[in-house]
Design an enzyme around this catalytic site. Structure first.
Site, PDB file in Angstrom:
ATOM      1  N   GLU A  26       0.845  -1.205   0.000  1.00  0.00           N
ATOM      2  CA  GLU A  26       0.000   0.000   0.000  1.00  0.00           C
ATOM      3  C   GLU A  26       0.873   1.244   0.000  1.00  0.00           C
ATOM      4  OE1 GLU A  26      -1.919  -0.197   3.753  1.00  0.00           O
ATOM      5  OE2 GLU A  26      -3.010  -2.008   3.235  1.00  0.00           O
ATOM      6  N   LYS A  49       2.269   4.556   1.545  1.00  0.00           N
ATOM      7  CA  LYS A  49       2.400   5.039   2.922  1.00  0.00           C
ATOM      8  C   LYS A  49       1.994   6.511   2.906  1.00  0.00           C
ATOM      9  CE  LYS A  49       5.479   4.866   6.896  1.00  0.00           C
ATOM     10  NZ  LYS A  49       5.406   6.221   7.379  1.00  0.00           N
ATOM     11  N   ASP A 104       1.094  10.296   3.918  1.00  0.00           N
ATOM     12  CA  ASP A 104       1.864  11.249   4.686  1.00  0.00           C
ATOM     13  C   ASP A 104       0.932  12.285   5.299  1.00  0.00           C
ATOM     14  OD1 ASP A 104       4.104  12.297   5.730  1.00  0.00           O
ATOM     15  OD2 ASP A 104       4.702  13.401   3.948  1.00  0.00           O
ATOM     16  N   TYR A 120      -6.744   2.312   6.472  1.00  0.00           N
ATOM     17  CA  TYR A 120      -5.925   1.200   5.975  1.00  0.00           C
ATOM     18  C   TYR A 120      -5.724   0.060   6.952  1.00  0.00           C
ATOM     19  CZ  TYR A 120      -2.548   4.026   8.467  1.00  0.00           C
ATOM     20  OH  TYR A 120      -1.909   4.766   9.422  1.00  0.00           O
ATOM     21  N   LYS A 142      11.269   2.685   1.889  1.00  0.00           N
ATOM     22  CA  LYS A 142      11.571   4.073   1.520  1.00  0.00           C
ATOM     23  C   LYS A 142      12.880   4.102   0.760  1.00  0.00           C
ATOM     24  CE  LYS A 142       9.640   5.949   5.713  1.00  0.00           C
ATOM     25  NZ  LYS A 142       9.820   6.927   6.764  1.00  0.00           N
ATOM     26  N   CYS A 187      35.348  37.061  11.379  1.00  0.00           N
ATOM     27  CA  CYS A 187      35.725  35.720  10.937  1.00  0.00           C
ATOM     28  C   CYS A 187      36.107  34.879  12.158  1.00  0.00           C
ATOM     29  CB  CYS A 187      36.889  35.794   9.968  1.00  0.00           C
ATOM     30  SG  CYS A 187      37.530  34.171   9.547  1.00  0.00           S
ATOM     31  N   CYS A 191      40.148  34.266  11.781  1.00  0.00           N
ATOM     32  CA  CYS A 191      41.183  35.299  11.842  1.00  0.00           C
ATOM     33  C   CYS A 191      40.679  36.619  12.416  1.00  0.00           C
ATOM     34  CB  CYS A 191      41.759  35.534  10.450  1.00  0.00           C
ATOM     35  SG  CYS A 191      40.552  36.259   9.325  1.00  0.00           S
TER      36      CYS A 191
HETATM   37  S1  IVH Z   1       0.317   0.069   8.744  1.00  0.00           S
HETATM   38  C1  IVH Z   1       1.176  -1.858  13.008  1.00  0.00           C
HETATM   39  N1  IVH Z   1      -0.200   1.273   6.498  1.00  0.00           N
HETATM   40  O1  IVH Z   1       3.014   5.355   8.945  1.00  0.00           O
HETATM   41  C2  IVH Z   1       1.532  -1.196  11.734  1.00  0.00           C
HETATM   42  N2  IVH Z   1       0.736   2.566   8.265  1.00  0.00           N
HETATM   43  O2  IVH Z   1       5.803   4.916  10.058  1.00  0.00           O
HETATM   44  C3  IVH Z   1       0.430  -0.386  11.235  1.00  0.00           C
HETATM   45  N3  IVH Z   1       1.045   4.937   7.721  1.00  0.00           N
HETATM   46  O3  IVH Z   1       2.085   6.470  11.836  1.00  0.00           O
HETATM   47  C4  IVH Z   1       0.822   0.614  10.267  1.00  0.00           C
HETATM   48  N4  IVH Z   1       0.268   4.830   5.663  1.00  0.00           N
HETATM   49  O4  IVH Z   1       0.068   5.342  10.721  1.00  0.00           O
HETATM   50  C5  IVH Z   1       0.293   1.411   7.741  1.00  0.00           C
HETATM   51  N5  IVH Z   1      -0.735   2.206   4.445  1.00  0.00           N
HETATM   52  C6  IVH Z   1      -0.262   2.348   5.690  1.00  0.00           C
HETATM   53  C7  IVH Z   1       0.204   3.587   6.194  1.00  0.00           C
HETATM   54  C8  IVH Z   1       0.694   3.654   7.499  1.00  0.00           C
HETATM   55  C9  IVH Z   1       0.784   5.624   6.594  1.00  0.00           C
HETATM   56  C10 IVH Z   1       1.633   5.537   8.946  1.00  0.00           C
HETATM   57  C11 IVH Z   1       1.249   4.893  10.240  1.00  0.00           C
HETATM   58  C12 IVH Z   1       2.377   5.286  11.171  1.00  0.00           C
HETATM   59  C13 IVH Z   1       3.515   5.506  10.259  1.00  0.00           C
HETATM   60  C14 IVH Z   1       4.604   4.510  10.582  1.00  0.00           C
END
Ligand code: IVH
Length: 697
Positions: free
Chosen positions: A126, A128, A130, A246, A338, A432, A435
């Site tokens: 998925e 991630k 932001d 998610y 990443k 500086c 000096c």
């Molecule tokens: S799963 C137990 N899926 O990224 C693990 N986290 O670095 C559950 N985040 O603050 C996390 N998109 O909330 C998951 N597709 C995604 C995500 C995601 C963003 C966030 C998460 C956490 C951070 C971790």
């Protein structure tokens, strides 16, 4: 069918029923509009439904409901946020920086899972997102609690603000959502999502705020976090916040709970939550496809209207997730992938200043050590005084630091929300640090300069550069020796490198006979490098080895170059007016002419390498190297960059492959950059082409 407030008001008589019907219909239309971007009625029709509901609720206050769609407009003002303990800990994710880490992650899974489970192993990938992580709770289908992540154990109750986020259903399942008919709401549902803002909404918001003279946010993530932590939900309701969900933490009382993460995403969709369609499922046998898919995340990021922070890879089967469990705060069954620039926050302990070889005095950050992308970072650049002032960076601030590839880490901005009042403003030095000469600031520039030619720090940097690999290449001489020889008073000008008192140096601890012999030999040998290397080594602004190469192709000796005027220099292809100007002003100064003269008297060759090249001794800097150029370069056109590379003996091709030696990348470099990173092709910036004397090999 056209729905109007009119037809509604004649259809039902009891206010309770009427209100309920309106709420359901409005929730449905909000879902069509926000989650699917596919409205079934016009805005005007929607507004009249909404107004009718507002009016009825006003007339019947006893029928109020915290989850009525009318709460979307917010209004309540809180004096603080209550703390809430999460029923299920909100964990974070371990990072995988690059493919290798991802392979290792999978190998660990295979090691930990019993053999017979391997065949069932599958993954979901998925984006991630932001933004700000939120935890949402629904009881009997009603939205009851929304909280921030906090420290993972305890967060803040931001329910009223979350109610204003239009993408969030307030009651589930939303009528009309996929699978609505068959799916009963669970007794309790707790899930996780990310509240975010689209890039363009963020930009226009900031622009409007600026016009009104009100606060702006540094980036979309701050915007989301700041907007959800406003005490007046009426203001939050005006912010263009969106949501992706998610992860299901808890789904109580279901007859048929989902077996896999993939299925639980389906559940979320069926309840009416926004779930991103960019996710993909891969069997373990398709691991290579998965790698290819995550490797392309930069392309996905460029295509989507909101920012991503990487990709998340998760083990699909919930039973396997449970079996794998956690280490510390991170699940073993998921990992964040990443690449490219990595960021982290840390404390800015102090701001130091460094004098460069051009005399530019640059501030640098002294940081509390922090791991970024697998490396501990404790220093970063702060560019110049303007940068510190514009971003209002203070000593003691928590700052966001970025480390992109091998370049020097950079302080991106302070996190002002974390200030406690003890932070100190930094004052630009007027003298500086080396000096004590008064510093000067040329009108058009943001840097301050030490103009003392005899400034010790400046001299140390000049010597370091002069002896470096792409310049005079004196093996055995580096920063340590440069500092030592300058501080001992052996070196007062660059020419003194060829006048070192070897017998005296032999007395210094650690400099035995053999070492001195080698060093002496290396110094002597460097005398024959030729005019191009020497011109590079002088460290004239904008004149790195490529420019030196271009220039010296037109002159037989450095003496000839010194005699050239602005006009003839400007005629050389690839030499712009800035470079021509820099050369002329350098050689106009008497001390610089005297330096070249002394070097020549000491036996350093001023001859152009062209003759040497005929003897086969001196090769062009990019001889036999293949380049690809991508993105927008800060000052050069791509054609110009190509001309320079070719003048240096290199070749420019159109696409990145394993045969590419270097990728020259500018802003908005897309898939070529991704590919180069995947293949481990070294990435250069324009600056490298202009200045670097280091990357010749
Ligand atoms: S799963 C137990 N899926 O990224 C693990 N986290 O670095 C559950 N985040 O603050 C996390 N998109 O909330 C998951 N597709 C995604 C995500 C995601 C963003 C966030 C998460 C956490 C951070 C971790």
């Amino acid at each position: 069918m056209t729905i109007t407030a009119q037809s509604e008001s004649t259809a039902v008589d009891l206010p309770g029923k009427k209100i309920e019907g309106l709420r359901e219909r409005i929730a449905h239309h909000q879902y069509r509009y926000y989650v699917h971007d596919d409205p079934e009625i016009t805005d005007a029709e929607f507004d009249s439904l909404f107004r009718e509901l507002l009016a009825l609720e006003e007339q019947n206050p006893e029928l109020s409901d915290p989850n009525s769609p009318t709460v979307r407009v917010g209004g309540g003002v809180a004096d603080r946020f209550e703390k809430v303990r999460h029923q299920v800990p909100v964990l974070s994710l371990a990072n995988a920086f690059g493919e290798e880490d991802l392979h290792r992650w999978r190998e660990r899974l295979l090691r930990l899972l019993p053999e017979e489970e391997h065949a069932r192993l599958a993954y979901v990938v998925e984006p991630k997102f932001d933004g700000l992580t939120v935890v949402l709770q629904f009881d009997e289908g009603q939205f009851t609690l929304g909280a921030t992540r906090g420290d993972g154990e305890v967060g803040e109750n931001i329910t009223p603000n979350l109610r204003t986020v239009n993408h969030l259903p307030l009651q589930i399942p939303v009528k009309g959502a996929n699978g609505h008919r068959g799916l009963h709401p669970p007794r309790r549902l707790i899930l996780r999502g990310e509240v975010y803002v689209e890039e363009s909404d963020f930009q226009s918001f900031n622009q409007e705020q600026e016009e009104r003279g009100e606060r702006t946010y540094a980036n979309p993530r701050n915007f989301a976090a700041g907007s959800l932590r406003l005490l007046d939900s009426g203001i939050t309701s005006e912010r263009p916040l969106k949501l992706w969900t998610y992860q299901i933490f808890l789904e109580e009382g279901l007859e048929q709970p989902p077996d896999s993460h993939w299925e639980s995403l389906e559940h979320l969709r069926a309840y009416g939550f926004p779930v991103c369609d960019e996710s993909r499922r891969f069997g373990d046998a398709e691991w290579d496809d998965l790698i290819e898919f995550v490797g392309k995340w930069h392309e996905l990021r460029a295509r989507l209207p909101y920012d991503l922070d990487g990709m998340v890879v998760k083990v699909d089967l919930l039973a396997q997730q449970e079996y794998l469990g956690f280490t510390g705060k991170d699940p073993r069954w998921a990992v964040a992938f990443k690449t490219g620039g990595e960021e982290a926050t840390t404390k800015l302990l102090d701001i130091g200043v460094k004098v460069g070889r051009t005399g530019a005095v640059t501030p640098n950050a002294v940081l509390e050590p922090v791991p970024i992308g697998g490396v501990t970072v404790q220093a970063a650049t702060l560019h110049n005084a303007d940068y510190i002032e514009e971003l209002d960076i203070r000593i003691g601030d928590t700052v966001l630091v970025k480390r992109a590839g091998d370049v020097i880490p950079k302080v991106l901005r302070p996190i002002k929300e974390l200030r406690d009042g003890s932070e100190q403003l930094w004052k630009t030095p007027t003298e500086c640090p080396s000096c004590a000469e008064l510093l000067e600031r040329p009108p058009e520039e943001s840097a301050t300069y030490c103009v003392n030619n005899a400034c010790p720090d400046q001299l140390v940097r000049k010597v370091e550069y002069f002896v470096s690999r792409g310049a005079m290449d004196i093996v055995g001489m580096g920063s340590k020796q440069a500092e030592l020889f300058v501080s001992e008073g052996y070196v007062n000008t660059l020419a003194d490198i060829y006048r070192l008192p070897w017998e005296e140096i032999e007395e210094i601890e650690g400099y035995g006979e053999k070492r001195i012999e080698n060093l002496h030999h290396a110094v002597e040998e460097s005398k024959s490098r030729g005019a191009t290397r020497l011109l590079t080594a002088l460290g004239i602004r904008f004149v790195g080895n490529v420019v030196a190469e271009l220039v010296m192709a037109h002159f037989d000796t450095l003496d000839d170059l010194m005699a050239a005027d602005l006009e003839s220099l400007s005629e050389i292809e690839g030499i712009g007016p800035k470079i021509a100007e820099a050369l002329v002003s350098y050689f106009k100064l008497e001390p610089n002419r005297a330096l070249v003269q002394s070097l020549s008297e000491l036996g350093v060759s001023l001859e152009s390498p062209r003759q040497e090249s005929e003897d086969g001794e001196q090769a062009l800097p990019f001889e036999g190297k293949t380049f690809v150029v991508t993105g927008t370069l800060p000052t050069m056109s791509r054609a110009e960059a190509k001309a320079r590379i070719e003048a240096g003996g290199g070749r420019v091709t159109g696409s990145v492959s394993a045969k590419t030696d270097f990728l020259l990348a500018g802003e908005k470099a897309g898939s070529k950059l991704t590919k180069a990173k995947q293949l481990g092709v070294p990435i250069l910036a324009e600056q490298d082409l202009l200045q670097s004397a280091e990357f010749e090999k």
